[in-house]
Design a protein around this motif. Structure first.
Motif, PDB file in Angstrom:
ATOM      1  N   GLY A   4       1.920   9.676  -7.906  1.00  0.00           N
ATOM      2  CA  GLY A   4       2.283   8.723  -8.936  1.00  0.00           C
ATOM      3  C   GLY A   4       3.327   9.389  -9.802  1.00  0.00           C
ATOM      4  O   GLY A   4       3.116  10.491 -10.326  1.00  0.00           O
ATOM      5  N   ARG A  38       0.838  -1.206   0.000  1.00  0.00           N
ATOM      6  CA  ARG A  38       0.000   0.000   0.000  1.00  0.00           C
ATOM      7  C   ARG A  38       0.874   1.258   0.000  1.00  0.00           C
ATOM      8  O   ARG A  38       0.948   2.002   0.980  1.00  0.00           O
ATOM      9  CB  ARG A  38      -0.955  -0.008   1.194  1.00  0.00           C
ATOM     10  N   PHE A  78      -3.750   0.134  -4.306  1.00  0.00           N
ATOM     11  CA  PHE A  78      -2.815   1.017  -4.996  1.00  0.00           C
ATOM     12  C   PHE A  78      -3.040   2.468  -4.604  1.00  0.00           C
ATOM     13  O   PHE A  78      -2.088   3.234  -4.370  1.00  0.00           O
ATOM     14  CB  PHE A  78      -2.980   0.829  -6.499  1.00  0.00           C
ATOM     15  N   MET A 112      -4.544  11.143  -5.550  1.00  0.00           N
ATOM     16  CA  MET A 112      -3.213  10.959  -6.107  1.00  0.00           C
ATOM     17  C   MET A 112      -2.920  11.999  -7.192  1.00  0.00           C
ATOM     18  O   MET A 112      -3.775  12.305  -8.025  1.00  0.00           O
ATOM     19  CB  MET A 112      -3.099   9.546  -6.676  1.00  0.00           C
ATOM     20  N   LEU A 172      -1.807   6.561  -1.606  1.00  0.00           N
ATOM     21  CA  LEU A 172      -0.904   7.094  -2.619  1.00  0.00           C
ATOM     22  C   LEU A 172      -1.016   8.611  -2.714  1.00  0.00           C
ATOM     23  O   LEU A 172      -2.061   9.150  -3.048  1.00  0.00           O
ATOM     24  CB  LEU A 172      -1.220   6.455  -3.971  1.00  0.00           C
ATOM     25  N   THR A 200       2.855   4.843  -0.486  1.00  0.00           N
ATOM     26  CA  THR A 200       2.507   6.265  -0.422  1.00  0.00           C
ATOM     27  C   THR A 200       3.053   7.009  -1.639  1.00  0.00           C
ATOM     28  O   THR A 200       2.589   8.097  -1.971  1.00  0.00           O
ATOM     29  CB  THR A 200       3.066   6.903   0.854  1.00  0.00           C
ATOM     30  N   LEU A 201       4.057   6.415  -2.269  1.00  0.00           N
ATOM     31  CA  LEU A 201       4.611   6.914  -3.529  1.00  0.00           C
ATOM     32  C   LEU A 201       4.725   5.735  -4.473  1.00  0.00           C
ATOM     33  O   LEU A 201       5.124   4.643  -4.049  1.00  0.00           O
ATOM     34  CB  LEU A 201       6.010   7.506  -3.333  1.00  0.00           C
ATOM     35  N   TYR A 202       4.400   5.949  -5.743  1.00  0.00           N
ATOM     36  CA  TYR A 202       4.601   4.885  -6.720  1.00  0.00           C
ATOM     37  C   TYR A 202       5.395   5.472  -7.867  1.00  0.00           C
ATOM     38  O   TYR A 202       4.984   6.456  -8.494  1.00  0.00           O
ATOM     39  CB  TYR A 202       3.283   4.309  -7.226  1.00  0.00           C
TER      40      TYR A 202
END
Length: 601
Positions: free
Chosen positions: A334, A299, A327, A360, A331, A301-303
């Motif tokens: 992204g 899970r 996802f 996000m 987040l 916090t940054l992707y």
């Protein structure tokens, strides 16, 4: 500045950019925000966080049993210090450490140990060890850096180790490589010398030697100093203020042998006290399902991913609401980089977030291995993926006219001092004003407002002219073609230099691979869909330089050993065109052969 509705630090700092036009035609851009004071090294930040929260999860990776194997901050510090003492005891603390393994607990603690005592880490692409058939590039790297220690995860790396180790000591996780030492036997109780060596690190001490992809010739080793790496993390912290209050949680597959994964992402976790879950998935049909599974546990916090990663993941999230919630639940950002995100993917990501009530924000940055890596950041709302952002604090950009384009060049504390044992390359890399030449073309998004950011206009070396004299910007056209395909294509090589039309060789999405015969001829329905893609692209306007008239489907994947692709999946346009010159010729043949699809028919 806190977010208005949450009280937490803002996602983005408001950019304040100053510009200056010089008499020679150059335009200088810099942030009005000075670079704040920061530690000498990411290692110092790692040791501070390990002391402050030793029980926090630092790293998790899937073990052989499929379960998460976890490493806390305190455990990582203890293991790194023991290995650092092992390097000192074996007189290896002043020699480079060559790491063949991919992202792992072993890789992390070895890298931290080496950097703690001032030994440069040389992480190499796993593809050069496990996918290459000749190990030529790996041997070239070893010959250049002359490592004192070779590190490999397990017996799968035996052929690569045999190619480069010679009489050098080899460290393996369990000692199951011939002649290797197990991690448990290598380390020793740390003495005060470990702390002394760490305290003696300077900003100009080399932390890493990172090799570029080597897609055109032998890879070159980019010197990454401790000062570069830490300055870059401080620059990002000032652009993303929330990092100082919200330790980042990442789910990440990007290889640590590359500056995106190893410097931008991993160092962000180390510098800010966060957690990294190593994603054993990749942007490939057979592996992306693992990413979906891992989202439930991580899970993030940054992707952070490359466009191909989003393209592979998004269909799963669109049809699996539970995965989408995992996802999006926490987040904040992204992030994509290294290539433009096709607009259709951008639109679908925004729709996915809106459908789930998520907040996000999509963002990007730009940089190179030579800039540690971020030089710019889009730390303001953007709606298009070719905006590269504005210079980070401490960075100065020079926009320099080069022919019909404008090249962006860089100076700042995050810029490399040069290339390992290649003074010729170092001298050629910098202009007479001390700016790093990047070869990337840009324009100002708004000529009257430098804070609106830069727009990417492709690699200058990739661009070409048609016989009419019209320039074709490959970096601009390629993502537009992929967007127009609505997921039918995964990548494209733009062709047509000195010809009378723009053409392309393309790779189909794996779901459509069976729709071409053994000779590469598309079935009728696929031919119609490809022609429709070209017509949609043409309908966007832009003239002949932004229209593709013909395409040919490639059935052979890009080859790593041939220099056609990097380990992260980036296609080298020139290398593919050169190696497949016979297919390029088919695109201009009249009448077009059966393999070629024409926009009009």
């Amino acid at each position: 500045m806190p977010d208005a509705d949450s009280g937490s630090p803002a996602t983005f700092a408001v950019p304040r950019i100053r510009s200056e036009r010089l008499p020679d035609g150059r335009v200088l851009l810099r942030s009005a925000e000075p670079l704040a004071a920061h530690p000498v090294s990411v290692v110092h930040e790692f040791r501070r966080h390990a002391a402050e929260h030793p029980d926090r999860l630092l790293l998790a990776e899937r073990g052989a049993d499929g379960e998460w194997a976890r490493l806390t901050w305190g455990e990582a510090r203890a293991q790194a210090d023991r290995l650092a003492q092992g390097l000192l005891d074996r007189d290896l603390a002043d020699r480079p450490v060559l790491v063949l393994s991919g992202n792992s607990r072993l890789h992390l603690v070895v890298a931290l140990a080496a950097m703690t005592v001032g030994a440069p880490v040389v992480p190499t692409s796993v593809a050069y060890s496990l996918q290459s058939t000749d190990h030529a590039k790996l041997r070239a790297m070893a010959d250049l850096v002359e490592p004192g220690l070779v590190v490999a995860e397990d017996a799968a790396f035996a052929p690569a180790v045999a190619a480069v180790a010679g009489d050098r000591p080899v460290l393996a996780r369990d000692g199951d490589l011939p002649g290797s030492v197990a991690v448990g036997s290598f380390g020793a109780e740390p003495t005060a010398e470990v702390d002394r060596r760490c305290a003696a690190l300077r900003r100009d001490t080399v932390a890493k030697i990172l090799f570029t992809s080597g897609s055109t010739g032998t890879p070159k080793g980019v010197l990454n100093t401790h000062g570069m790496l830490m300055a870059n993390q401080q620059q990002v912290r000032q652009a993303w203020p929330f990092l100082t209050a919200e330790p980042p949680v990442l789910l990440d597959w990007l290889p640590w042998s590359h500056t995106f994964g190893g410097n931008h992402d991993l160092n962000m976790v180390l510098a800010n006290g966060g957690t990294m879950w190593i994603d054993d998935g990749r942007p490939a049909p057979a592996l992306v399902g693992r990413t979906v599974r891992n989202l439930t546990d991580a899970r993030p916090t940054l992707y952070l991913n490359v466009p191909a990663g989003y393209a592979a993941l998004l269909p799963h999230l669109e049809r699996d609401p539970a995965a989408a919630r995992a996802f999006l639940e926490r987040l904040r950002l992204g992030f994509f980089a290294a290539a433009a995100l096709p607009q259709q993917l951008w639109d679908r990501l925004e729709k996915l977030a809106a459908d789930h009530g998520a907040t996000m924000t999509m963002t990007t940055s730009w940089g190179l291995t030579e800039t540690a890596p971020a030089a710019t950041s889009a730390h303001f709302p953007i709606t298009r993926s070719d905006v590269l952002g504005v210079p980070l604090p401490g960075v100065q950009l020079a926009l320099v006219p080069v022919g019909e384009k404008t090249e962006v060049r860089v100076s700042g504390p995050n810029v490399t001092p040069g290339y390992h044992r290649r003074p010729d390359l170092t001298a050629a890399a910098f202009d007479e004003h001390g700016f790093l030449r990047t070869g990337d073309a840009v324009v100002l998004a708004d000529p009257d407002d430098p804070a609106a950011g830069l727009v990417f206009r492709g690699r200058i070396a990739e661009d070409f002219k048609l016989s009419t004299g019209t320039f074709v910007s490959v970096g601009t056209l390629r993502p537009q073609l992929l967007s127009a395909s609505d997921g039918l294509l995964t990548d494209a090589v733009v062709c047509g230099a000195d010809g009378d039309r723009v053409t392309a060789m393309v790779w189909l999405h794996p779901d459509h691979a069976a729709r071409v015969d053994a000779d590469g001829v598309p079935e009728d329905a696929l031919r119609a869909e490809l022609a429709g893609t070209l017509r949609r692209l043409a309908a966007r306007g832009g003239g002949s330089s932004q229209c593709v008239e013909r395409v040919l489907v490639l059935t052979e994947p890009a080859r790593l050993d041939a220099g056609e692709i990097t380990d992260k999946g980036y296609v080298n346009q020139a290398a593919v065109r050169d190696r497949r010159a016979d297919l390029v010729a088919l695109l201009s043949a009249d009448p077009p052969p059966p393999r070629v699809v024409v926009r009009a028919g």
